[in-house]
Design a protein around this motif. Structure first.
Motif, PDB file in Angstrom:
ATOM      1  N   PHE A 294       0.829  -1.199   0.000  1.00 40.04           N
ATOM      2  CA  PHE A 294       0.000   0.000   0.000  1.00 40.04           C
ATOM      3  C   PHE A 294       0.867   1.253   0.000  1.00 40.04           C
ATOM      4  O   PHE A 294       1.991   1.254   0.509  1.00 40.04           O
ATOM      5  CB  PHE A 294      -0.938   0.010   1.206  1.00 40.04           C
ATOM      6  N   GLU A 295       0.301   2.312  -0.560  1.00 38.51           N
ATOM      7  CA  GLU A 295       1.024   3.580  -0.651  1.00 38.51           C
ATOM      8  C   GLU A 295       0.050   4.732  -0.443  1.00 38.51           C
ATOM      9  O   GLU A 295      -1.048   4.744  -1.009  1.00 38.51           O
ATOM     10  CB  GLU A 295       1.686   3.694  -2.024  1.00 38.51           C
ATOM     11  N   VAL A 296       0.456   5.694   0.361  1.00 39.54           N
ATOM     12  CA  VAL A 296      -0.314   6.922   0.567  1.00 39.54           C
ATOM     13  C   VAL A 296       0.663   8.081   0.432  1.00 39.54           C
ATOM     14  O   VAL A 296       1.744   8.064   1.034  1.00 39.54           O
ATOM     15  CB  VAL A 296      -0.983   6.966   1.957  1.00 39.54           C
ATOM     16  N   SER A 297       0.302   9.087  -0.342  1.00 40.21           N
ATOM     17  CA  SER A 297       1.229  10.197  -0.545  1.00 40.21           C
ATOM     18  C   SER A 297       0.491  11.504  -0.774  1.00 40.21           C
ATOM     19  O   SER A 297      -0.689  11.530  -1.119  1.00 40.21           O
ATOM     20  CB  SER A 297       2.161   9.912  -1.724  1.00 40.21           C
ATOM     21  N   ALA A 298       1.234  12.587  -0.561  1.00 47.69           N
ATOM     22  CA  ALA A 298       0.748  13.939  -0.831  1.00 47.69           C
ATOM     23  C   ALA A 298       1.503  14.490  -2.029  1.00 47.69           C
ATOM     24  O   ALA A 298       2.709  14.254  -2.194  1.00 47.69           O
ATOM     25  CB  ALA A 298       0.955  14.830   0.386  1.00 47.69           C
ATOM     26  N   LEU A 299       0.795  15.219  -2.885  1.00 49.08           N
ATOM     27  CA  LEU A 299       1.380  15.796  -4.088  1.00 49.08           C
ATOM     28  C   LEU A 299       1.335  17.312  -4.023  1.00 49.08           C
ATOM     29  O   LEU A 299       0.433  17.899  -3.421  1.00 49.08           O
ATOM     30  CB  LEU A 299       0.595  15.368  -5.337  1.00 49.08           C
ATOM     31  N   TYR A 300       2.319  17.935  -4.650  1.00 48.88           N
ATOM     32  CA  TYR A 300       2.205  19.360  -4.953  1.00 48.88           C
ATOM     33  C   TYR A 300       2.687  19.521  -6.380  1.00 48.88           C
ATOM     34  O   TYR A 300       3.834  19.189  -6.708  1.00 48.88           O
ATOM     35  CB  TYR A 300       3.024  20.239  -4.015  1.00 48.88           C
ATOM     36  N   THR A 301       1.799  19.982  -7.266  1.00 53.70           N
ATOM     37  CA  THR A 301       2.109  20.011  -8.689  1.00 53.70           C
ATOM     38  C   THR A 301       1.925  21.388  -9.307  1.00 53.70           C
ATOM     39  O   THR A 301       1.132  22.202  -8.838  1.00 53.70           O
ATOM     40  CB  THR A 301       1.236  19.003  -9.471  1.00 53.70           C
ATOM     41  N   TRP A 302       2.671  21.600 -10.372  1.00 51.21           N
ATOM     42  CA  TRP A 302       2.537  22.770 -11.219  1.00 51.21           C
ATOM     43  C   TRP A 302       1.961  22.279 -12.542  1.00 51.21           C
ATOM     44  O   TRP A 302       2.549  21.415 -13.205  1.00 51.21           O
ATOM     45  CB  TRP A 302       3.891  23.431 -11.454  1.00 51.21           C
ATOM     46  N   ASN A 303       0.807  22.809 -12.933  1.00 50.37           N
ATOM     47  CA  ASN A 303       0.112  22.365 -14.144  1.00 50.37           C
ATOM     48  C   ASN A 303       0.196  23.479 -15.189  1.00 50.37           C
ATOM     49  O   ASN A 303      -0.465  24.514 -15.061  1.00 50.37           O
ATOM     50  CB  ASN A 303      -1.337  22.029 -13.823  1.00 50.37           C
ATOM     51  N   LYS A 304       1.011  23.243 -16.196  1.00 45.39           N
ATOM     52  CA  LYS A 304       1.285  24.274 -17.207  1.00 45.39           C
ATOM     53  C   LYS A 304       0.182  24.304 -18.248  1.00 45.39           C
ATOM     54  O   LYS A 304      -0.062  23.311 -18.945  1.00 45.39           O
ATOM     55  CB  LYS A 304       2.629  23.964 -17.879  1.00 45.39           C
ATOM     56  N   PRO A 305      -0.536  25.438 -18.403  1.00 49.37           N
ATOM     57  CA  PRO A 305      -1.633  25.483 -19.373  1.00 49.37           C
ATOM     58  C   PRO A 305      -1.129  25.589 -20.807  1.00 49.37           C
ATOM     59  O   PRO A 305      -0.020  26.055 -21.067  1.00 49.37           O
ATOM     60  CB  PRO A 305      -2.389  26.754 -18.974  1.00 49.37           C
ATOM     61  N   LYS A 306      -1.968  25.154 -21.702  1.00 49.31           N
ATOM     62  CA  LYS A 306      -1.716  25.360 -23.123  1.00 49.31           C
ATOM     63  C   LYS A 306      -2.254  26.734 -23.498  1.00 49.31           C
ATOM     64  O   LYS A 306      -3.281  27.168 -22.965  1.00 49.31           O
ATOM     65  CB  LYS A 306      -2.437  24.276 -23.917  1.00 49.31           C
ATOM     66  N   ALA A 307      -1.571  27.439 -24.386  1.00 46.27           N
ATOM     67  CA  ALA A 307      -2.080  28.730 -24.838  1.00 46.27           C
ATOM     68  C   ALA A 307      -3.316  28.504 -25.697  1.00 46.27           C
ATOM     69  O   ALA A 307      -3.295  27.729 -26.650  1.00 46.27           O
ATOM     70  CB  ALA A 307      -1.015  29.478 -25.628  1.00 46.27           C
ATOM     71  N   GLY A 308      -4.420  29.168 -25.319  1.00 49.86           N
ATOM     72  CA  GLY A 308      -5.648  29.072 -26.102  1.00 49.86           C
ATOM     73  C   GLY A 308      -5.610  30.085 -27.224  1.00 49.86           C
ATOM     74  O   GLY A 308      -6.027  31.239 -27.068  1.00 49.86           O
ATOM     75  N   THR A 309      -5.060  29.682 -28.369  1.00 50.42           N
ATOM     76  CA  THR A 309      -4.842  30.592 -29.499  1.00 50.42           C
ATOM     77  C   THR A 309      -5.903  30.373 -30.579  1.00 50.42           C
ATOM     78  O   THR A 309      -6.154  29.240 -30.979  1.00 50.42           O
ATOM     79  CB  THR A 309      -3.443  30.368 -30.104  1.00 50.42           C
ATOM     80  N   PHE A 310      -6.512  31.461 -31.028  1.00 54.72           N
ATOM     81  CA  PHE A 310      -7.506  31.361 -32.109  1.00 54.72           C
ATOM     82  C   PHE A 310      -7.633  32.709 -32.799  1.00 54.72           C
ATOM     83  O   PHE A 310      -7.156  33.745 -32.304  1.00 54.72           O
ATOM     84  CB  PHE A 310      -8.863  30.902 -31.575  1.00 54.72           C
ATOM     85  N   SER A 311      -8.263  32.704 -33.967  1.00 52.98           N
ATOM     86  CA  SER A 311      -8.462  33.923 -34.752  1.00 52.98           C
ATOM     87  C   SER A 311      -9.943  34.099 -35.059  1.00 52.98           C
ATOM     88  O   SER A 311     -10.686  33.123 -35.197  1.00 52.98           O
ATOM     89  CB  SER A 311      -7.685  33.848 -36.071  1.00 52.98           C
ATOM     90  N   GLY A 312     -10.374  35.360 -35.159  1.00 53.89           N
ATOM     91  CA  GLY A 312     -11.758  35.641 -35.490  1.00 53.89           C
ATOM     92  C   GLY A 312     -12.021  37.133 -35.473  1.00 53.89           C
ATOM     93  O   GLY A 312     -11.371  37.880 -34.734  1.00 53.89           O
ATOM     94  N   GLY A 313     -12.926  37.569 -36.310  1.00 54.08           N
ATOM     95  CA  GLY A 313     -13.280  38.984 -36.340  1.00 54.08           C
ATOM     96  C   GLY A 313     -12.133  39.879 -36.746  1.00 54.08           C
ATOM     97  O   GLY A 313     -12.092  41.061 -36.380  1.00 54.08           O
ATOM     98  N   GLY A 314     -11.173  39.330 -37.491  1.00 51.70           N
ATOM     99  CA  GLY A 314     -10.029  40.129 -37.933  1.00 51.70           C
ATOM    100  C   GLY A 314      -8.924  40.241 -36.899  1.00 51.70           C
ATOM    101  O   GLY A 314      -7.975  41.017 -37.102  1.00 51.70           O
ATOM    102  N   TYR A 315      -9.001  39.488 -35.809  1.00 48.84           N
ATOM    103  CA  TYR A 315      -7.991  39.561 -34.755  1.00 48.84           C
ATOM    104  C   TYR A 315      -7.439  38.174 -34.438  1.00 48.84           C
ATOM    105  O   TYR A 315      -8.095  37.151 -34.661  1.00 48.84           O
ATOM    106  CB  TYR A 315      -8.585  40.156 -33.470  1.00 48.84           C
TER     107      TYR A 315
END
Length: 215
Positions: free
Chosen positions: A21-42
């Motif tokens: 058996f194993e029990v543990s505590a985590l501390y994580t850094w979750n790197k987001p993906k850039a939400g890139t899109f185009s529309g309306g001329g921008y």
């Protein structure tokens, strides 16, 4: 006599169950993906700050072959909320309203570990990721659940001793096997469906520290 034999068999089996058996505590850094899109001329880039959160993991070793151990795990990461950086045509855009995104997940997985001078672990997790977008003044709150497979690895050290309890520490890293991008047609008025934005900025990687015990 039968009871004595049964108790003796149980006592003999206890060492085999040790360290399963194993029990543990985590501390994580979750790197987001850039939400890139185009529309309306921008061109737009929506990128939340890195989500940082604590979590818990429970594991059970169901088989051992030589130095290889096979383990099932269950993980829960607590909710964390971060602000956005928004760019329009490459320029950071000031916002007249708050814009944040929260992230948390629960997951189940399976992994193999090799007990060398350090413990090396590799496996797959299924994570049910919950992202909740809050854009006051822009759109109502939007919550979405995103189910994905993640590849996870650990490199750690077991502090072995004469006790039946073994403390350990490990560095952890993980990458999703799929991702998506925002759909401008879903975001634009009058649809205002921000589910695609939430999925579009979901983490592209995570890394952290895992501290716990095996018994």
């Amino acid at each position: 006599m039968k009871k004595s034999l049964a108790l003796l068999a149980l006592a003999s089996a206890l060492p085999l169950a040790a360290q399963s058996f194993e029990v543990s505590a985590l501390y994580t850094w979750n790197k987001p993906k850039a939400g890139t899109f185009s529309g309306g001329g921008y061109n737009y880039d929506f990128t939340p700050d890195t989500w940082k959160a604590a979590g818990l993991r429970f594991g059970y070793t169901f088989a051992k072959v030589g130095i290889t151990e096979f383990q099932g795990t269950a993980t829960y990461q607590f909710k964390n909320t971060q602000d956005y950086t928004v760019k329009q045509n490459g320029v950071t855009a000031p916002l007249p309203f708050s814009l944040t995104e929260s992230y948390q997940y629960w997951g189940v997985g399976a992994a193999a570990s090799w007990s060398l001078p350090v413990r090396i672990t590799a496996g797959l997790d299924y994570r049910s990721e919950k992202l909740e977008f809050d854009g006051a003044g822009l759109a109502p709150n939007n919550s979405v659940t995103y189910g994905r497979l993640w590849l996870r690895g650990n490199v750690g050290y077991d502090f072995k001793n004469s006790s039946s309890v073994t403390p350990f520490v490990a560095a952890e890293f993980a990458f999703p096997l799929s991702s998506s991008s925002p759909d401008y047609n879903q975001l634009a008025y009058p649809v205002n469906n921000f589910e695609s934005l939430s999925k579009g900025v979901a983490p592209k990687s995570s890394y952290g520290i895992n501290v716990g015990i095996r018994f």
